[in-house]
Design a protein around this motif. Structure first.
Motif, PDB file in Angstrom:
ATOM      1  N   ALA A  46       6.801   2.100  -2.027  1.00 20.08           N
ATOM      2  CA  ALA A  46       7.237   3.454  -2.358  1.00 20.08           C
ATOM      3  C   ALA A  46       7.885   4.158  -1.180  1.00 20.08           C
ATOM      4  CB  ALA A  46       6.039   4.259  -2.869  1.00 20.08           C
ATOM      5  N   VAL A  47       7.460   3.819   0.036  1.00 26.48           N
ATOM      6  CA  VAL A  47       8.067   4.412   1.230  1.00 26.48           C
ATOM      7  C   VAL A  47       9.569   4.130   1.258  1.00 26.48           C
ATOM      8  CG1 VAL A  47       8.231   4.133   3.734  1.00 26.48           C
ATOM      9  CG2 VAL A  47       6.017   4.496   2.678  1.00 26.48           C
ATOM     10  N   LEU A  48       9.963   2.939   0.834  1.00 31.48           N
ATOM     11  CA  LEU A  48      11.386   2.594   0.829  1.00 31.48           C
ATOM     12  C   LEU A  48      12.181   3.448  -0.149  1.00 31.48           C
ATOM     13  CD1 LEU A  48      11.033  -1.307   0.909  1.00 31.48           C
ATOM     14  CD2 LEU A  48      11.551   0.206   2.828  1.00 31.48           C
ATOM     15  N   ALA A  49      11.480   4.030  -1.138  1.00 32.22           N
ATOM     16  CA  ALA A  49      12.146   4.896  -2.114  1.00 32.22           C
ATOM     17  C   ALA A  49      11.973   6.375  -1.771  1.00 32.22           C
ATOM     18  CB  ALA A  49      11.601   4.609  -3.509  1.00 32.22           C
ATOM     19  N   GLY A  50      11.475   6.651  -0.557  1.00 28.76           N
ATOM     20  CA  GLY A  50      11.401   8.029  -0.096  1.00 28.76           C
ATOM     21  C   GLY A  50      10.114   8.751  -0.408  1.00 28.76           C
ATOM     22  N   THR A  51       9.077   8.037  -0.823  1.00 25.93           N
ATOM     23  CA  THR A  51       7.798   8.669  -1.164  1.00 25.93           C
ATOM     24  C   THR A  51       6.909   8.749   0.065  1.00 25.93           C
ATOM     25  OG1 THR A  51       7.945   7.783  -3.408  1.00 25.93           O
ATOM     26  CG2 THR A  51       5.783   8.498  -2.682  1.00 25.93           C
ATOM     27  N   GLY A  52       6.035   9.738   0.096  1.00 23.78           N
ATOM     28  CA  GLY A  52       5.078   9.876   1.186  1.00 23.78           C
ATOM     29  C   GLY A  52       5.565  10.834   2.261  1.00 23.78           C
ATOM     30  N   GLN A  53       4.605  11.320   3.045  1.00 24.58           N
ATOM     31  CA  GLN A  53       4.902  12.260   4.125  1.00 24.58           C
ATOM     32  C   GLN A  53       4.768  11.542   5.468  1.00 24.58           C
ATOM     33  OE1 GLN A  53       2.214  15.545   4.330  1.00 24.58           O
ATOM     34  NE2 GLN A  53       3.250  16.520   6.068  1.00 24.58           N
ATOM     35  N   THR A  54       5.873  11.459   6.193  1.00 25.51           N
ATOM     36  CA  THR A  54       5.863  10.790   7.487  1.00 25.51           C
ATOM     37  C   THR A  54       5.070  11.611   8.505  1.00 25.51           C
ATOM     38  OG1 THR A  54       7.996   9.721   7.090  1.00 25.51           O
ATOM     39  CG2 THR A  54       7.285   9.928   9.379  1.00 25.51           C
ATOM     40  N   VAL A  55       4.087  10.965   9.112  1.00 24.64           N
ATOM     41  CA  VAL A  55       3.267  11.608  10.132  1.00 24.64           C
ATOM     42  C   VAL A  55       3.809  11.304  11.523  1.00 24.64           C
ATOM     43  CG1 VAL A  55       0.942  11.730  11.129  1.00 24.64           C
ATOM     44  CG2 VAL A  55       1.233  11.506   8.647  1.00 24.64           C
ATOM     45  N   SER A  56       4.191  10.054  11.729  1.00 23.25           N
ATOM     46  CA  SER A  56       4.751   9.656  13.012  1.00 23.25           C
ATOM     47  C   SER A  56       5.567   8.394  12.814  1.00 23.25           C
ATOM     48  CB  SER A  56       3.642   9.408  14.045  1.00 23.25           C
ATOM     49  OG  SER A  56       2.763   8.378  13.601  1.00 23.25           O
ATOM     50  N   GLY A  57       6.365   8.051  13.837  1.00 20.67           N
ATOM     51  CA  GLY A  57       7.230   6.890  13.729  1.00 20.67           C
ATOM     52  C   GLY A  57       8.519   7.228  13.023  1.00 20.67           C
ATOM     53  N   SER A  58       9.276   6.207  12.666  1.00 16.98           N
ATOM     54  CA  SER A  58      10.589   6.447  12.064  1.00 16.98           C
ATOM     55  C   SER A  58      10.920   5.413  10.997  1.00 16.98           C
ATOM     56  CB  SER A  58      11.681   6.423  13.141  1.00 16.98           C
ATOM     57  OG  SER A  58      11.759   5.140  13.735  1.00 16.98           O
TER      58      SER A  58
END
Length: 476
Positions: A46-58
């Motif tokens: 799901a991260v690849l589709a833009g889901t979730g809140q980035t806390v750190s990293g890139s």
């Protein structure tokens, strides 16, 4: 196209998090994300589709057009349809959005939609309300919409679940036709469903990307298969042989009770006045620095330490020093250590190694029963080694040998299994294999486990009792 996830930590509504993900997807690569249930496979996709809140990293290099098919996306579409009813102020039951309107959403090619609707058997349903579709039909609709959008990246979470055999074969063939034009990331549980075009496998464990394996690396691929097998198999831990069952213990008594035990060498005190009780069905993790007395403490329990007779020790119904033999004690213990592995140098078969546990021997020198043979084969199936039963033990990898010796120690279902540094000398993949097996034993048997290790990160689900020994007292 190169997609990079660099030390990426992502939260999902505080319910789950991915931690420190380092991953790179290159052109001409097609990945499968796999792992046990709850490990974070779907979250990573799901991260690849833009889901979730980035806390750190890139996260960089993700193309503009990403198509995602998942159970979560399916649920969201159903929820959106139900909200339309809530928004209707009139007491009129809405029919819902027709399938055709959902498929023709401005991002899809109408001609391709028609072709795919025919392939997936959705033509008769195009004018029907989406909410009236069955689960399998709505799954097909999402696949058609994703494929018809001609994305730059196709992410499919368990795309084969819920499909009939003909549709599954057709989808696999269709995906094969896209290999040269669209990079794909698939989330799959079953190794036997991995399409032939998959080039790389990402293994997720507890929200972390534990392994990245090239499909062409046969050794790493086989180890990953075995790890996933141990993590996800529904096989229970094989039962004991009723013909070689151990004597019954008093269920009201603890397995082990150490009353203020000490280990001393001259003026040097290794353990001083330690009290420790191990009840039935308890699992313990024993830790401490080198020289803190871990092995000495275990040898008090097994009867191998000369000071066991000058301490107040109660084991398996026996008060040490009351006339019992050491073999009366050892029959109730399964033991695995690095020194045992060094000693087990025989070239007998994998099956015979496990059977030797019935006789507490190194090698097999007694004709086994058919029941013992069946139990050994069940253990091999649990370990993912069913097809290797007749291979010689001394030709196995170090990690596979350790797995076999744990099965050998467990084959009699002893009340107490002692695992002294079972991960010592293992690489990361084999370490996780051993930990997965111990976890399965803790969950599926009445054997109490004492697990000795140095590394706090090597904790095992099911072990919730801890004993940490301190540094030895210096000699005066």
């Amino acid at each position: 196209m190169t997609i990079r996830l660099e030390d990426l930590t992502v939260n999902f509504d505080e319910r789950f998090a991915l931690h420190n993900i380092d991953w790179q997807i290159e052109d001409n690569q097609h990945w499968v994300i796999t792992g046990a249930n709850g490990s974070g496979k779907s979250a990573l996709a799901a991260v690849l589709a833009g889901t979730g809140q980035t806390v750190s990293g890139s996260l960089s290099g993700v193309p503009a057009r990403v198509a995602l098919v998942s159970f979560e996306a399916q649920a969201e579409l159903i929820a959106a349809e139900l909200k339309k009813d809530d928004a209707d102020i009139m007491d009129v039951i809405a029919e819902g959005t027709p399938v055709r309107d959902i498929l023709l959403n401005g991002e899809t090619d109408p001609a391709l939609v028609d072709e795919l609707a025919r392939l997936f058997g959705l033509e008769p349903l195009l004018d029907q309300a989406f909410r009236k579709l069955s689960t399998g039909e709505s799954r097909k609709m999402l696949l058609v919409r994703a494929l018809a959008s001609q994305p730059d990246l196709l992410v499919l979470d368990e795309p084969f679940d819920g499909l009939d055999a003909n549709t599954l074969a057709m989808l696999q063939q269709y995906l094969e036709s896209l290999v040269e034009t669209i990079p794909m990331v698939l989330v799959l549980n079953r190794f036997d469903e991995f399409p032939d075009f998959i080039t790389h496998i990402a293994y997720v464990d507890d929200g972390r990307l534990a392994h990245r394996v090239e499909r062409s690396d046969e050794t790493a691929y086989a180890e990953l298969y075995q790890l996933l097998h141990l993590k996800t198999t529904d096989l229970d831990v094989p039962g004991a042989d009723p013909d070689t069952a151990l004597a019954k213990l008093d269920p009201a008594q603890p397995l082990v009770k150490l009353n203020g035990v000490s280990i001393k060498y001259g003026e040097r005190v290794l353990i001083d006045q330690l009290h420790w009780t191990i009840e039935r069905n308890q699992h313990w993790q024993l830790s401490g620095p080198n020289g803190s007395g871990k092995t000495g403490l275990l040898s008090l329990i097994t009867g191998d330490h000369p000071q066991c007779y000058v301490n107040d020790i109660f084991v398996f119904g026996f008060k040490r020093g009351s006339g019992e033999s050491i073999w009366q004690i050892k029959q109730f213990i399964g033991y695995v250590s690095t020194s045992l592995q060094w000693d087990y140098r025989v070239g007998t078969s994998l099956r015979n190694v496990i059977i030797s546990g019935f006789y507490d021997s190194i090698g097999l020198y007694t004709k086994c029963t058919e029941r013992q043979r069946q139990i050994a084969d069940q253990w091999l199936a649990l370990l993912g080694m069913g097809a290797r039963a007749d291979q010689p033990f001394n030709k196995l990898s170090y990690g596979d040998q350790r797995l076999l010796l744990i099965a050998r120690a467990m084959v009699k279902h002893p009340p107490l299994l002692i695992l002294d540094e079972p991960c010592l000398g293992l690489d990361d993949m084999n370490r996780q294999l051993v930990l997965a097996l111990i976890e399965k034993i803790c969950a599926g048997t009445e054997t109490s486990v004492i697990y000795v290790n140095h590394h706090p990160e090597d904790q095992i689900r099911g072990i919730d009792n801890y004993l940490a020994l301190g540094a030895p007292a210096p000699a005066e």
